[in-house]
Design an enzyme around this catalytic site. Structure first.
Site, mmCIF file in Angstrom:
data_model
loop_
_atom_site.group_PDB
_atom_site.id
_atom_site.type_symbol
_atom_site.label_atom_id
_atom_site.label_comp_id
_atom_site.label_asym_id
_atom_site.label_seq_id
_atom_site.Cartn_x
_atom_site.Cartn_y
_atom_site.Cartn_z
ATOM 1 N N SER A 141 0.644 -1.168 -0.381
ATOM 2 C CA SER A 141 -0.071 -0.069 0.208
ATOM 3 C C SER A 141 0.829 1.195 0.349
ATOM 4 C CB SER A 141 -0.478 0.322 1.483
ATOM 5 O OG SER A 141 -1.608 1.371 1.598
ATOM 6 N N HIS B 114 -0.997 -1.437 -4.346
ATOM 7 C CA HIS B 114 -2.477 -1.591 -3.807
ATOM 8 C C HIS B 114 -2.514 0.360 -2.855
ATOM 9 C CE1 HIS B 114 -5.307 -2.947 -0.485
ATOM 10 N NE2 HIS B 114 -5.329 -1.569 0.523
HETATM 11 C C1 DX5 Z 1 -5.797 1.433 5.775
HETATM 12 C C2 DX5 Z 1 -6.234 0.985 4.742
HETATM 13 C C3 DX5 Z 1 -4.224 0.199 4.211
HETATM 14 C C4 DX5 Z 1 -3.485 0.981 5.205
HETATM 15 C C5 DX5 Z 1 -2.524 -0.028 5.482
HETATM 16 O O1 DX5 Z 1 -7.374 1.963 6.005
HETATM 17 O O2 DX5 Z 1 -6.570 0.708 4.081
HETATM 18 O O3 DX5 Z 1 -4.247 -0.243 2.652
HETATM 19 O O4 DX5 Z 1 -2.381 1.162 3.710
HETATM 20 O O5 DX5 Z 1 -1.817 -0.091 5.903
HETATM 21 P P1 DX5 Z 1 -1.007 -0.976 7.042
HETATM 22 O O6 DX5 Z 1 0.030 -2.134 6.198
HETATM 23 O O7 DX5 Z 1 0.677 0.398 7.593
HETATM 24 O O8 DX5 Z 1 -1.765 -1.253 8.436
HETATM 25 ZN ZN ZN Z 2 -6.181 -0.551 1.649
#
Ligand code: DX5
Ligand code: ZN
Length: 214
Positions: free
Chosen positions: A7, A32
């Site tokens: 992401s 993502h």
């Molecule tokens: C949160 C997002 C995620 C986020 C995940 O609402 O949907 O995709 O970027 O980040 P991490 O891996 O840091 O929890």
């Molecule tokens: Zn997400």
């Protein structure tokens, strides 16, 4: 083999082009892209123009995670660049219709559920899903702590696929790192989103390989 979808939410957008190249070389499967509207979630991220720019610089599959109210209103803005177009079950669109509209455009569907939603609530839509996204944090922010209650949901969705002969991917998003990744893989997840764990690292490729090789 497990698929990784980093992401870019917490990435530095001015160095993102180089970071995407590094991720490609590290063998990630998708990117993502978290779209937040400040209504469905209490945060605003980025929209279609950024995704269009990213599309020009990579051949990786783009896994778009819409965290916006009534997402059907913005289908046309996101459909062209997305490979997987994901939206929330809770976001107030006609779920079957939107899943069908996405497939009609020859794109892959991803139905997403928040921590408070049970997988049973989406069973009827699963034949229309190419991927299901189980949130393991409240959507809105990167860098939160993994919620273990996601594990049972992943297991339920994995068993349901086997029972009904369906073959959607099961993606998990939120708090994924080297400790939580084996748990979700064991429960049946097939696609792992990781934001902070990858983008906060000095050596992003090492983190990708670490998770891939679990
Ligand atoms: C949160 C997002 C995620 C986020 C995940 O609402 O949907 O995709 O970027 O980040 P991490 O891996 O840091 O929890
Ligand atoms: Zn997400």
């Amino acid at each position: 083999m497990i698929k990784i979808s980093p992401s870019v939410l917490t990435a530095d957008f001015l160095t993102l082009k180089d970071d995407i190249k590094k991720l490609e070389l590290a063998g990630v499967d998708m990117l993502h892209l978290d779209v937040m509207d400040g209504n469905f979630v209490p945060n605003i991220s980025f929209g279609a123009p950024i995704i269009r720019s990213i599309r020009k610089h990579t051949d990786l599959l783009l896994d778009v995670h819409l965290m916006i109210d009534r997402p059907h209103r913005y289908l046309n803005d996101f459909i062209n660049e997305a490979d997987y177009l994901g939206f929330h079950f809770e976001a107030g669109s006609d779920v079957s219709k939107l899943l069908k509209d996405i497939r009609e455009e020859n794109k892959k569907t991803c139905l997403t559920i928040k921590p408070a939603t049970n997988p049973e609530e989406i069973f009827e839509y699963l034949p229309l899903c190419d991927m299901v996204l189980v949130m393991s944090v409240e959507p809105g922010f990167g860098g939160q702590k993994f919620m273990p209650m996601a594990l049972d949901k992943i297991k339920t969705l994995s068993e349901y696929a086997a029972l009904k002969g369906l073959n959607y991917e099961i993606e998990v998003d939120g708090g994924i790192n080297a400790e939580t990744a084996p748990l979700v893989i064991n429960a049946g997840a097939t696609v792992l989103v990781a934001g902070n764990y990858i983008f906060s690292a000095e050596d992003m490729a090492a983190r990708v390989k670490e998770i891939k090789n679990l």
